[in-house]
Design a protein around this motif. Sequence first.
Motif, PDB file in Angstrom:
ATOM      1  N   GLY A  51       0.814  -1.212   0.000  1.00 29.30           N
ATOM      2  CA  GLY A  51       0.000   0.000   0.000  1.00 29.30           C
ATOM      3  C   GLY A  51       0.838   1.247   0.000  1.00 29.30           C
ATOM      4  O   GLY A  51       2.007   1.240   0.405  1.00 29.30           O
ATOM      5  N   GLN A  63      -3.770   2.256   3.759  1.00 34.19           N
ATOM      6  CA  GLN A  63      -3.866   1.199   2.758  1.00 34.19           C
ATOM      7  C   GLN A  63      -3.173  -0.078   3.227  1.00 34.19           C
ATOM      8  O   GLN A  63      -3.675  -1.190   3.017  1.00 34.19           O
ATOM      9  CB  GLN A  63      -3.250   1.663   1.442  1.00 34.19           C
ATOM     10  N   PHE A  69      -5.201  -3.588   3.862  1.00 33.75           N
ATOM     11  CA  PHE A  69      -4.829  -4.790   3.118  1.00 33.75           C
ATOM     12  C   PHE A  69      -4.512  -5.946   4.069  1.00 33.75           C
ATOM     13  O   PHE A  69      -4.957  -7.082   3.858  1.00 33.75           O
ATOM     14  CB  PHE A  69      -3.623  -4.498   2.227  1.00 33.75           C
ATOM     15  N   GLN A 104      -6.596  -9.449   4.372  1.00 30.28           N
ATOM     16  CA  GLN A 104      -5.955 -10.745   4.185  1.00 30.28           C
ATOM     17  C   GLN A 104      -6.140 -11.641   5.411  1.00 30.28           C
ATOM     18  O   GLN A 104      -6.444 -12.827   5.281  1.00 30.28           O
ATOM     19  CB  GLN A 104      -4.463 -10.541   3.910  1.00 30.28           C
TER      20      GLN A 104
END
Length: 215
Positions: free
Chosen positions: A90, A95, A99, A103
């Motif tokens: 990111g 970000q 992410f 995940q």
Amino acid sequence: MAEQNKAQRGRNRDLLIVFARALYAGQVKTRLIPAVGERGALRVYRQLLERTLAAAQRFPGDVELWIDRPDVNQMARARRSGWTCRVQQGADLGQRMAFALDQGLQSHDRVLLVGSDCPLLDRAYFQQALRALAGAEVVFGASEDGGYVLLGSQRPGLWKRNPFSGVRWGTEHALKDSVSSLQSRSRRLAMLPALWDVDEPDDLTRAINAGLLVG
């Protein structure tokens, strides 16, 4: 279906993600460099990271180490602990956190994410965060400087796209801005008691005086 249910029962429900920086002088604890130099700042960060990883060893679930760039030393450290080591993805902190949470929530029911700047993180604080997620979609562990030392969630869809818009990272507004960004998407937010982290020379003095770090 029976095999799927068996696999679900056999997995850990909870995951702790530790965000860390690669161990390069001049690239970590930069606000300490004027006071202690690049090598001194790296030494401080190593201590902070080791305290965080020691706390992670006692987490009642799985652990992953996410580093900001490839670092063979960090990867080896993760392997010795039996953890997965991944590289953050990111353009900014929001970000990268979104992410990682997305995940993690693909394979776990609850995910906590912490940095490696707070010498006070421990198993009790992690468990408090997990308990908070019984009734909340997102939990924050506040820090005294207006940021936060922990972010957790049990709602996967929230992190598919970065929910943090206009957050002033690295300032005293980071927590307030993050909460504001999430309130339009989730109305069930929990807040843990504030801890403190080591960013400035005064923080370092405080940690040394408390016996948490060695000067």
